[in-house]
Design an enzyme around this catalytic site. Structure first.
Site, PDB file in Angstrom:
ATOM      1  N   TYR A  15      35.605 -59.609 -38.060  1.00  0.00           N
ATOM      2  CA  TYR A  15      36.988 -60.087 -37.889  1.00  0.00           C
ATOM      3  C   TYR A  15      37.090 -61.605 -37.982  1.00  0.00           C
ATOM      4  CZ  TYR A  15      37.969 -55.307 -36.781  1.00  0.00           C
ATOM      5  OH  TYR A  15      38.091 -53.945 -36.887  1.00  0.00           O
ATOM      6  N   GLY A 109      32.217 -54.889 -37.633  1.00  0.00           N
ATOM      7  CA  GLY A 109      32.608 -53.799 -36.743  1.00  0.00           C
ATOM      8  C   GLY A 109      33.739 -52.942 -37.278  1.00  0.00           C
ATOM      9  N   GLY A 114      36.748 -47.520 -33.795  1.00  0.00           N
ATOM     10  CA  GLY A 114      37.803 -46.519 -33.664  1.00  0.00           C
ATOM     11  C   GLY A 114      39.153 -46.991 -34.164  1.00  0.00           C
ATOM     12  N   MET A 116      41.291 -48.814 -32.839  1.00  0.00           N
ATOM     13  CA  MET A 116      42.337 -49.021 -31.820  1.00  0.00           C
ATOM     14  C   MET A 116      42.714 -50.495 -31.796  1.00  0.00           C
ATOM     15  SD  MET A 116      41.118 -46.596 -28.694  1.00  0.00           S
ATOM     16  CE  MET A 116      42.533 -46.859 -27.643  1.00  0.00           C
ATOM     17  N   VAL A 244      21.176 -64.996 -42.234  1.00  0.00           N
ATOM     18  CA  VAL A 244      20.979 -66.403 -41.875  1.00  0.00           C
ATOM     19  C   VAL A 244      19.947 -66.498 -40.759  1.00  0.00           C
ATOM     20  CG1 VAL A 244      22.070 -68.448 -40.855  1.00  0.00           C
ATOM     21  CG2 VAL A 244      23.281 -67.113 -42.606  1.00  0.00           C
ATOM     22  N   GLU A 353      40.459 -45.082 -22.723  1.00  0.00           N
ATOM     23  CA  GLU A 353      40.844 -44.480 -23.993  1.00  0.00           C
ATOM     24  C   GLU A 353      40.546 -42.982 -23.920  1.00  0.00           C
ATOM     25  OE1 GLU A 353      38.530 -46.605 -26.908  1.00  0.00           O
ATOM     26  OE2 GLU A 353      38.154 -44.831 -28.095  1.00  0.00           O
ATOM     27  N   HIS A 438      31.707 -53.150 -27.014  1.00  0.00           N
ATOM     28  CA  HIS A 438      32.580 -54.328 -27.010  1.00  0.00           C
ATOM     29  C   HIS A 438      31.881 -55.593 -26.505  1.00  0.00           C
ATOM     30  CE1 HIS A 438      36.214 -51.369 -26.357  1.00  0.00           C
ATOM     31  NE2 HIS A 438      35.743 -51.318 -27.586  1.00  0.00           N
ATOM     32  N   ASN A 476      40.776 -52.883 -25.885  1.00  0.00           N
ATOM     33  CA  ASN A 476      39.851 -52.993 -27.017  1.00  0.00           C
ATOM     34  C   ASN A 476      40.008 -54.373 -27.657  1.00  0.00           C
ATOM     35  OD1 ASN A 476      41.240 -50.359 -26.586  1.00  0.00           O
ATOM     36  ND2 ASN A 476      39.448 -49.619 -27.660  1.00  0.00           N
TER      37      ASN A 476
HETATM   38  P1  FAD Z   1      31.521 -58.315 -35.979  1.00  0.00           P
HETATM   39  O1  FAD Z   1      32.649 -57.472 -36.410  1.00  0.00           O
HETATM   40  O2  FAD Z   1      30.420 -57.690 -35.202  1.00  0.00           O
HETATM   41  O3  FAD Z   1      30.919 -58.991 -37.304  1.00  0.00           O
HETATM   42  C1  FAD Z   1      29.738 -59.743 -37.309  1.00  0.00           C
HETATM   43  C2  FAD Z   1      29.030 -59.578 -38.656  1.00  0.00           C
HETATM   44  O4  FAD Z   1      28.007 -60.554 -38.779  1.00  0.00           O
HETATM   45  C3  FAD Z   1      28.363 -58.222 -38.837  1.00  0.00           C
HETATM   46  O5  FAD Z   1      28.777 -57.653 -40.057  1.00  0.00           O
HETATM   47  C4  FAD Z   1      26.869 -58.552 -38.836  1.00  0.00           C
HETATM   48  O6  FAD Z   1      26.097 -57.678 -39.644  1.00  0.00           O
HETATM   49  C5  FAD Z   1      26.856 -59.966 -39.370  1.00  0.00           C
HETATM   50  N1  FAD Z   1      25.687 -60.753 -38.950  1.00  0.00           N
HETATM   51  C6  FAD Z   1      25.135 -60.826 -37.706  1.00  0.00           C
HETATM   52  N2  FAD Z   1      24.106 -61.676 -37.693  1.00  0.00           N
HETATM   53  C7  FAD Z   1      23.995 -62.180 -38.959  1.00  0.00           C
HETATM   54  C8  FAD Z   1      23.094 -63.112 -39.563  1.00  0.00           C
HETATM   55  N3  FAD Z   1      22.136 -63.735 -38.866  1.00  0.00           N
HETATM   56  N4  FAD Z   1      23.250 -63.365 -40.894  1.00  0.00           N
HETATM   57  C9  FAD Z   1      24.236 -62.743 -41.607  1.00  0.00           C
HETATM   58  N5  FAD Z   1      25.111 -61.857 -41.072  1.00  0.00           N
HETATM   59  C10 FAD Z   1      24.989 -61.583 -39.758  1.00  0.00           C
HETATM   60  N6  FAD Z   1      37.320 -52.689 -31.032  1.00  0.00           N
HETATM   61  C11 FAD Z   1      38.643 -52.444 -30.984  1.00  0.00           C
HETATM   62  O7  FAD Z   1      39.444 -53.369 -30.804  1.00  0.00           O
HETATM   63  N7  FAD Z   1      39.124 -51.170 -31.132  1.00  0.00           N
HETATM   64  C12 FAD Z   1      38.294 -50.098 -31.299  1.00  0.00           C
HETATM   65  O8  FAD Z   1      38.759 -48.969 -31.446  1.00  0.00           O
HETATM   66  C13 FAD Z   1      36.888 -50.329 -31.324  1.00  0.00           C
HETATM   67  N8  FAD Z   1      36.001 -49.301 -31.431  1.00  0.00           N
HETATM   68  C14 FAD Z   1      34.666 -49.574 -31.567  1.00  0.00           C
HETATM   69  C15 FAD Z   1      33.774 -48.521 -31.797  1.00  0.00           C
HETATM   70  C16 FAD Z   1      32.433 -48.787 -32.023  1.00  0.00           C
HETATM   71  C17 FAD Z   1      31.473 -47.655 -32.246  1.00  0.00           C
HETATM   72  C18 FAD Z   1      31.969 -50.131 -32.035  1.00  0.00           C
HETATM   73  C19 FAD Z   1      30.514 -50.450 -32.294  1.00  0.00           C
HETATM   74  C20 FAD Z   1      32.838 -51.172 -31.787  1.00  0.00           C
HETATM   75  C21 FAD Z   1      34.190 -50.909 -31.548  1.00  0.00           C
HETATM   76  N9  FAD Z   1      35.092 -51.947 -31.333  1.00  0.00           N
HETATM   77  C22 FAD Z   1      36.436 -51.671 -31.220  1.00  0.00           C
HETATM   78  C23 FAD Z   1      34.647 -53.353 -31.211  1.00  0.00           C
HETATM   79  C24 FAD Z   1      34.929 -54.200 -32.452  1.00  0.00           C
HETATM   80  O9  FAD Z   1      34.472 -53.550 -33.609  1.00  0.00           O
HETATM   81  C25 FAD Z   1      34.242 -55.575 -32.273  1.00  0.00           C
HETATM   82  O10 FAD Z   1      34.783 -56.178 -31.118  1.00  0.00           O
HETATM   83  C26 FAD Z   1      34.459 -56.499 -33.462  1.00  0.00           C
HETATM   84  O11 FAD Z   1      33.955 -55.935 -34.646  1.00  0.00           O
HETATM   85  C27 FAD Z   1      33.814 -57.852 -33.228  1.00  0.00           C
HETATM   86  O12 FAD Z   1      34.253 -58.729 -34.241  1.00  0.00           O
HETATM   87  P2  FAD Z   1      33.454 -60.056 -34.595  1.00  0.00           P
HETATM   88  O13 FAD Z   1      34.194 -60.759 -35.665  1.00  0.00           O
HETATM   89  O14 FAD Z   1      33.172 -60.797 -33.333  1.00  0.00           O
HETATM   90  O15 FAD Z   1      32.011 -59.572 -35.124  1.00  0.00           O
END
Ligand code: FAD
Length: 497
Positions: A15, A109, A114, A116, A244, A353, A438, A476
């Site tokens: 995100y 993620g 899900g 949500m 990285v 949920e 989360h 969430n």
């Molecule tokens: P992320 O989305 O985790 O993105 C980080 C990215 O960086 C990943 O693609 C990873 O592979 C990459 N990365 C990491 N380290 C490196 C590196 N060293 N070099 C290159 N790339 C790297 N949230 C909701 O709001 N609603 C929901 O319904 C919900 N359901 C969920 C269900 C599950 C099973 C899971 C696992 C999570 C759920 N979440 C939900 C949580 C939500 O997906 C996360 O809060 C969100 O994705 C976090 O966003 P972010 O941008 O912080 O990082």
């Protein structure tokens, strides 16, 4: 390419990273995104890109030889199985006291979650991000995030009638009979598509139980929203299967970023070195915290402050199941997309949920993922002897979450004359207290960074993901992660370009 010079490099494509890339590109900046997971744009041996939740295969887990399913047992039987080691989509990352589930691949993620899409209640916002102006968030950035993510509601009249939400209607009836507020929750899954799935006119995805290992249709993951828009600018390049490993000041200004290109076994093929004027850490709460903790401790970024690695929380996640009476079946067909919850945050610090348990058979089980208020926070630290970053979380720290969840489910059980399921997380184990979906925190806003995500100690380094948020969002998290990223990048584009 190794040796390249880029104006902006974004680590991760979840995100925070997707928002940063889009807004920088729209401001005229060329952006290189680096993602350690796969692109997830090519069908596998069965003609589908993603595996079903009920039949995990080589695509399902990040570099594991055995599945690590959130629900590990069923009716006394362990259900995990061997799979080939592969750079699959779901990472069950094991720390000493907790397993942190995360998406791996272009979209982060959004590939596995899900969907949500919950905006926290405004009255709770000061407790989530105390240094952020709620008027700006609720007036501008939450609406912008909801629009960018394609958030929509289920058609309630349809929901009342379909088999695939029988489990949710049972959840509502029982919540209301015990006096708990039941709320519908928006989602990024295309609810019109789900109606067609249910009618049998299009290929099934949510209604076929796809979720944890990706949705082949219907889910508006970031690949279809922010990342599609970012690519359409012509200024954003995404390198998948690139990890990285280091960021350090470059001799001539900017930063030297070391990147391993990896195989589907997770092994590095080559190491590339790129110079970037600006680097955005968007590797997720755990990914960003691990990188920053290591880089500070090993001397690559010694000027980072002492807040790096601190303030990590699990959003109070705890799971449980209840066994219903024979007259309360929850349905053999369950849509994998949650549409509702029990919102008792104000009275008991719980937002639960009403989750599906899409097994394909009638189980009479109600299943819940509770988000709870908890004071416990962990810290990441560099372990020089193992060369790894540790997290000091303890399983016992889930007790406040269990206690909070019990205020709802003990009452529902008493009212319904029902009991907890004790077979889902082991043998005679009621609470799923071993995991979180989360992860939040580790580079807290206005502590490790300034109030917009600029890392203290360096100019040109930013954090723009869930690690900015101090451990809880009361609901969430991804809408809040997206909205905060929208707020911060606007300030960065206006002042730092
Ligand atoms: P992320 O989305 O985790 O993105 C980080 C990215 O960086 C990943 O693609 C990873 O592979 C990459 N990365 C990491 N380290 C490196 C590196 N060293 N070099 C290159 N790339 C790297 N949230 C909701 O709001 N609603 C929901 O319904 C919900 N359901 C969920 C269900 C599950 C099973 C899971 C696992 C999570 C759920 N979440 C939900 C949580 C939500 O997906 C996360 O809060 C969100 O994705 C976090 O966003 P972010 O941008 O912080 O990082």
């Amino acid at each position: 390419e190794s040796g390249a010079h880029v104006p902006a490099l974004v680590i991760g494509t979840g995100y925070g990273g997707s928002v940063a890339a889009l807004r920088l590109a729209q401001a005229g900046v060329d952006v290189q995104m680096v993602e350690m997971g796969m692109a997830w744009d090519t069908p596998g041996t069965d003609g589908k890109i993603f595996a079903n939740t009920t039949s995990p295969d080589y695509r399902s887990y990040w570099l594991r030889t055995r599945t690590k399913q959130p629900i590990s047992n069923f009716l006394g039987f362990p259900i995990d199985k061997d799979v080939p080691r592969y750079t699959g989509i779901l990472d069950a990352e094991q720390f000493s006291g907790i397993i942190v589930y995360q998406g791996r691949g272009v979209g982060g993620g959004s590939l596995v979650n899900g969907g949500m899409a919950v905006t926290p209640k405004r009255e709770n916002f000061p407790g989530i991000l105390p240094t952020v102006n709620p008027d700006e968030m609720y007036g501008t950035y939450y609406p912008r995030a909801n629009a960018g993510l394609g958030v929509n509601f289920v058609d309630q009249a349809w929901w009342e009638t379909v088999d695939c939400y029988q489990f949710a209607r049972v959840g509502r009836k029982q919540a209301q009979r015990s006096g708990f507020p039941f709320v519908f929750v928006p989602n990024v899954y295309d609810m019109d598509y789900m109606k067609q799935e249910s009618a049998g006119t299009v290929p099934k995805s949510a209604v076929a139980g796809e979720l944890l290992y990706g949705n082949n249709y219907g889910k508006k993951s970031l690949q279809k929203t922010y990342l599609a828009q970012a690519k359409a600018t012509g200024r954003v390049t995404i390198s998948a299967m690139h990890k990285v490993t280091s960021v350090a000041p470059a001799p001539g200004g900017g930063f030297t970023v070391l990147i391993d290109q990896i195989t589907t076994n997770g092994d590095p093929i080559t190491t590339k070195s790129v110079t970037a004027d600006k680097v955005f850490f968007a590797a997720g709460s755990v990914g960003t915290s691990k990188l920053l903790t290591k880089l500070k401790a090993t001397g690559a970024l010694p000027n980072l402050n002492g807040e790096v690695g601190k303030g990590w929380g699990d959003n109070g996640n705890v799971m449980c199941g209840r066994a219903n009476h024979i007259w309360d079946p929850t349905g053999s067909v369950q849509a994998s997309i949650p549409t509702a919850g029990i919102d008792n945050w104000t009275n008991g610090g719980v937002f639960a949920e009403v989750a599906p348990l899409p097994t394909g058979i009638e189980t009479w089980a109600s299943f819940y993922l509770s988000i709870t208020k908890t004071p416990n926070r962990g810290q990441f630290s560099w372990n020089a002897s193992t060369g790894q970053v540790d997290l000091n979380w303890q399983t016992a720290w889930k007790q406040p979450s269990i206690d909070a969840a019990k205020t709802i489910f003990d009452k529902i059980n008493a009212k319904e004359g029902t009991i907890y399921r004790t077979d889902l997380f082991g043998v005679y184990k009621v609470w799923g207290d071993h995991l979180t979906y989360h992860p939040l925190g580790g580079a807290i806003l206005d502590r490790a960074t300034d109030n917009y995500g600029r890392l203290q100690g360096y100019s040109g380094l930013y954090v723009i993901d869930g690690s900015l948020i101090p451990g809880s969002t009361t609901v969430n998290p991804f809408v809040t992660i997206t909205a905060l990223a929208e707020r911060n990048i606007e300030n960065i584009v206006a002042r730092d370009l």
